[in-house]
Design a protein around this motif. Structure first.
Motif, PDB file in Angstrom:
ATOM      1  N   LEU A 124       0.855  -1.180   0.000  1.00  0.00           N
ATOM      2  CA  LEU A 124       0.000   0.000   0.000  1.00  0.00           C
ATOM      3  C   LEU A 124       0.894   1.234   0.000  1.00  0.00           C
ATOM      4  O   LEU A 124       1.743   1.397   0.874  1.00  0.00           O
ATOM      5  CB  LEU A 124      -0.905   0.020   1.233  1.00  0.00           C
ATOM      6  N   ILE A 125       0.731   2.071  -0.999  1.00  0.00           N
ATOM      7  CA  ILE A 125       1.480   3.326  -1.082  1.00  0.00           C
ATOM      8  C   ILE A 125       0.513   4.446  -0.732  1.00  0.00           C
ATOM      9  O   ILE A 125      -0.517   4.609  -1.379  1.00  0.00           O
ATOM     10  CB  ILE A 125       2.069   3.538  -2.490  1.00  0.00           C
ATOM     11  N   GLN A 126       0.847   5.197   0.289  1.00  0.00           N
ATOM     12  CA  GLN A 126      -0.041   6.242   0.770  1.00  0.00           C
ATOM     13  C   GLN A 126       0.322   7.579   0.145  1.00  0.00           C
ATOM     14  O   GLN A 126       1.487   7.948   0.038  1.00  0.00           O
ATOM     15  CB  GLN A 126       0.063   6.321   2.293  1.00  0.00           C
ATOM     16  N   ASN A 127      -0.686   8.326  -0.251  1.00  0.00           N
ATOM     17  CA  ASN A 127      -0.513   9.640  -0.860  1.00  0.00           C
ATOM     18  C   ASN A 127      -0.771  10.716   0.197  1.00  0.00           C
ATOM     19  O   ASN A 127      -1.882  10.894   0.648  1.00  0.00           O
ATOM     20  CB  ASN A 127      -1.495   9.792  -2.028  1.00  0.00           C
ATOM     21  N   LYS A 128       0.286  11.427   0.579  1.00  0.00           N
ATOM     22  CA  LYS A 128       0.147  12.516   1.555  1.00  0.00           C
ATOM     23  C   LYS A 128       0.441  13.877   0.929  1.00  0.00           C
ATOM     24  O   LYS A 128       0.658  14.842   1.627  1.00  0.00           O
ATOM     25  CB  LYS A 128       1.089  12.281   2.739  1.00  0.00           C
ATOM     26  N   SER A 129       0.448  13.911  -0.391  1.00  0.00           N
ATOM     27  CA  SER A 129       0.867  15.130  -1.085  1.00  0.00           C
ATOM     28  C   SER A 129      -0.215  16.196  -1.169  1.00  0.00           C
ATOM     29  O   SER A 129       0.078  17.344  -1.474  1.00  0.00           O
ATOM     30  CB  SER A 129       1.323  14.780  -2.509  1.00  0.00           C
ATOM     31  N   GLY A 130      -1.456  15.814  -0.941  1.00  0.00           N
ATOM     32  CA  GLY A 130      -2.544  16.770  -1.093  1.00  0.00           C
ATOM     33  C   GLY A 130      -3.121  16.766  -2.507  1.00  0.00           C
ATOM     34  O   GLY A 130      -4.150  17.378  -2.752  1.00  0.00           O
ATOM     35  N   ARG A 131      -2.445  16.107  -3.425  1.00  0.00           N
ATOM     36  CA  ARG A 131      -2.955  15.975  -4.790  1.00  0.00           C
ATOM     37  C   ARG A 131      -3.784  14.709  -4.898  1.00  0.00           C
ATOM     38  O   ARG A 131      -3.713  13.840  -4.031  1.00  0.00           O
ATOM     39  CB  ARG A 131      -1.796  15.938  -5.791  1.00  0.00           C
ATOM     40  N   CYS A 148      -4.882  11.003  -6.160  1.00  0.00           N
ATOM     41  CA  CYS A 148      -4.098   9.792  -6.436  1.00  0.00           C
ATOM     42  C   CYS A 148      -3.863   9.636  -7.929  1.00  0.00           C
ATOM     43  O   CYS A 148      -2.799   9.180  -8.344  1.00  0.00           O
ATOM     44  CB  CYS A 148      -4.802   8.565  -5.873  1.00  0.00           C
ATOM     45  N   ALA A 149      -4.827  10.025  -8.742  1.00  0.00           N
ATOM     46  CA  ALA A 149      -4.669   9.930 -10.193  1.00  0.00           C
ATOM     47  C   ALA A 149      -3.514  10.813 -10.674  1.00  0.00           C
ATOM     48  O   ALA A 149      -2.721  10.406 -11.528  1.00  0.00           O
ATOM     49  CB  ALA A 149      -5.967  10.321 -10.894  1.00  0.00           C
ATOM     50  N   GLU A 150      -3.393  12.013 -10.109  1.00  0.00           N
ATOM     51  CA  GLU A 150      -2.291  12.916 -10.483  1.00  0.00           C
ATOM     52  C   GLU A 150      -0.936  12.315 -10.093  1.00  0.00           C
ATOM     53  O   GLU A 150       0.005  12.333 -10.872  1.00  0.00           O
ATOM     54  CB  GLU A 150      -2.460  14.279  -9.793  1.00  0.00           C
ATOM     55  N   VAL A 151      -0.860  11.790  -8.891  1.00  0.00           N
ATOM     56  CA  VAL A 151       0.386  11.190  -8.414  1.00  0.00           C
ATOM     57  C   VAL A 151       0.724   9.959  -9.248  1.00  0.00           C
ATOM     58  O   VAL A 151       1.885   9.738  -9.611  1.00  0.00           O
ATOM     59  CB  VAL A 151       0.284  10.834  -6.911  1.00  0.00           C
ATOM     60  N   GLU A 152      -0.273   9.163  -9.578  1.00  0.00           N
ATOM     61  CA  GLU A 152      -0.054   7.961 -10.378  1.00  0.00           C
ATOM     62  C   GLU A 152       0.527   8.308 -11.750  1.00  0.00           C
ATOM     63  O   GLU A 152       1.454   7.653 -12.218  1.00  0.00           O
ATOM     64  CB  GLU A 152      -1.369   7.193 -10.539  1.00  0.00           C
ATOM     65  N   ILE A 153       0.028   9.354 -12.380  1.00  0.00           N
ATOM     66  CA  ILE A 153       0.544   9.781 -13.686  1.00  0.00           C
ATOM     67  C   ILE A 153       1.992  10.241 -13.556  1.00  0.00           C
ATOM     68  O   ILE A 153       2.852   9.871 -14.346  1.00  0.00           O
ATOM     69  CB  ILE A 153      -0.342  10.889 -14.287  1.00  0.00           C
ATOM     70  N   GLU A 154       2.257  11.039 -12.533  1.00  0.00           N
ATOM     71  CA  GLU A 154       3.605  11.562 -12.313  1.00  0.00           C
ATOM     72  C   GLU A 154       4.609  10.450 -11.992  1.00  0.00           C
ATOM     73  O   GLU A 154       5.763  10.501 -12.414  1.00  0.00           O
ATOM     74  CB  GLU A 154       3.575  12.575 -11.166  1.00  0.00           C
ATOM     75  N   MET A 155       4.181   9.423 -11.274  1.00  0.00           N
ATOM     76  CA  MET A 155       5.069   8.358 -10.812  1.00  0.00           C
ATOM     77  C   MET A 155       5.023   7.111 -11.699  1.00  0.00           C
ATOM     78  O   MET A 155       5.547   6.070 -11.324  1.00  0.00           O
ATOM     79  CB  MET A 155       4.688   7.967  -9.372  1.00  0.00           C
ATOM     80  N   GLU A 156       4.421   7.204 -12.866  1.00  0.00           N
ATOM     81  CA  GLU A 156       4.202   6.045 -13.731  1.00  0.00           C
ATOM     82  C   GLU A 156       5.470   5.235 -13.983  1.00  0.00           C
ATOM     83  O   GLU A 156       5.487   4.014 -13.833  1.00  0.00           O
ATOM     84  CB  GLU A 156       3.584   6.491 -15.058  1.00  0.00           C
ATOM     85  N   GLU A 157       6.553   5.875 -14.367  1.00  0.00           N
ATOM     86  CA  GLU A 157       7.795   5.154 -14.670  1.00  0.00           C
ATOM     87  C   GLU A 157       8.363   4.459 -13.430  1.00  0.00           C
ATOM     88  O   GLU A 157       8.821   3.326 -13.507  1.00  0.00           O
ATOM     89  CB  GLU A 157       8.839   6.095 -15.274  1.00  0.00           C
ATOM     90  N   TRP A 158       8.346   5.155 -12.315  1.00  0.00           N
ATOM     91  CA  TRP A 158       8.819   4.564 -11.065  1.00  0.00           C
ATOM     92  C   TRP A 158       7.979   3.347 -10.699  1.00  0.00           C
ATOM     93  O   TRP A 158       8.512   2.303 -10.311  1.00  0.00           O
ATOM     94  CB  TRP A 158       8.775   5.606  -9.952  1.00  0.00           C
TER      95      TRP A 158
END
Length: 114
Positions: A7-14, A16-26
């Motif tokens: 489970l990867i938790q999103n604490k960025s305030g953005r 999850c879809a935005e973070v997923e797009i940004e982190m796609e390669e990782w």
């Protein structure tokens, strides 16, 4: 979360879809697949080390422990010392057990009619 789930938790305030797009390669580099969490994504079983006392030497083998483990869960593997028979006073067996089970049980196994 379980055996092969992270489970990867999103604490960025953005979102999850935005973070997923940004982190796609990782995400592709580290994981075979990924998706957003759903409420039904919960762990239903855990690995639990169990200790077996009083197992006769003639029954001390992986096949016996696999069969006997089915009484409490699903066999995963034997402890190294159990497999090598370097400690024969008790066996340690890793077993998948249902998540919410309370395990303080003992049972008797009949071996060769005894």
């Amino acid at each position: 979360m379980g055996d092969s789930v992270v489970l990867i938790q999103n604490k960025s305030g953005r979102t999850c879809a935005e973070v997923e797009i940004e982190m796609e390669e990782w995400l592709k580099y580290w994981f075979v697949w990924h998706r957003l969490w759903r409420e039904k994504d919960v762990c239903h079983r855990l690995k639990c080390w169990t200790r077996w006392i009083g197992v006769p030497l003639h029954a001390w083998n992986e096949r016996f422990f696999k069969i006997a483990s089915s009484k409490i869960g699903a066999f995963v593997r034997l402890d190294h010392r159990t497999k090598k028979r370097s400690r024969l006073d008790c066996a340690r067996v890793l077993v998948y057990v249902p998540f919410m089970n309370y395990m303080n049980i003992s049972f008797t196994v009949v071996i060769d009619g005894r």
